[in-house]
Design a protein around this motif. Sequence first.
Motif: not given
Length: 372
Positions: A271-281, A336-353
């Motif tokens: 999660a930390d690395a995902i947060m880092e990657l999606l953050t655009d300061r 909080l927006t980034k928290e939503v992003e991380v939560q979504y991405l952590l599960r992005r590869l679950d299921g069939d999309g």
Amino acid sequence: MNAVGSCWQPTRRPSSAHRQQGGAKLRPSAAAARAVRPARWQRPGWHTPQRMVNPVAAAAAQQQEAPPPPPPLPAAPAAAAAASCAAQDADLSTALSLANIRQTLIRLEDTIIFSLIERAQFARNDAVYQPDAIPVPGLRPDGRRYSLFEYLLRETEQVHGRIRRYTSPDEYAFFPGDLPPLVLPPITYEQVLAPCALVNINASIMDMYLEHLLPEIAAPGDDHNYGSSAMNDVTVLQALSKRIHYGMFVAEAKFRKQTAEYSELIARQDADAIMELLTDRAVELRVIERVRLKAATFGQDLEVSGAAGGANGSGGSYKVRPEVVAQLYEQWVMPLTKEVEVQYLLRRLDGDGGAAGQQAQQQQQHGGGAAR
Ligand SMILES: C=C(O[C@@H]1C=C(C(=O)O)C=C[C@H]1O)C(=O)O
């Protein structure tokens, strides 16, 4: 395969929304609607589930402001289907362009700032938030009375839910388990988000609003404007919720741009690395400065301040101090927006999309528990 990239096909089978209990939807522009639906599917009817473009696609199409194309000539079925697929693919790719999504976030800033200004004209009115201070009908499942604020929020969701608000993929209820049956025929949306679009952090948004933001924007005291205060609270919360949950569309766009990088981090559940990657300061700094300037511009009390005060909030008189809005974004809205992003991405590869995504999202919205 992820259905986001596949072609939408009209269907007469009952939509997943039949199984839900609620739901208003932003109206897609006529141009956007044309882009994804053959003309014969455009007329809604009680017995034909309506197909609508995702609100993100609609917003993107509106931002482009292109004049609507003339209606296509009748074509052979295969060619027509191919043209329809191409139009939809183009539409989805426009919808999922980060630039277009950011334009929507910018527009939502205006909604949020104006709603804060409206609430700020009334005192804090603590009674509005105390469960037994103002008797309202009904009890929560745990037996305690709702506060006036909770009551109004829940009742608003009851009305808006009936006209499909919470079937829209960019709308999230604060009381998702209590949503009522639809009175408008259900809509099936195009699949843009993956099945992990189940994130609902409205409980955190409500806590943040009541504990941190409200005390900053409303003067202490009681002016008896209980109904007006609660009405404006609802507007602020709905705007904040929409902005913050838009993080899922941001995340999807980022995932598509850097699929390999995100996939590796998702596989590690880092999660930390995902947060880092999606953050655009750089973008964040621009957001903070822009909302500070907007708050200074929209909220300046010209009669009192006369000459313009500084955008840093140090100068004139403001309905809501620009610094408060800047801090709101820096400390709460963007994290909080980034928290939503991380939560979504952590599960992005679950299921069939695929179609399961929004069905699951809608079922959750109409079958989960109250936010608080
Ligand atoms: C929303 C984005 O993702 C992150 C969150 C931002 C926000 O909430 O405004 C801004 C930049 C990013 O750190 C984005 O990149 O636009």
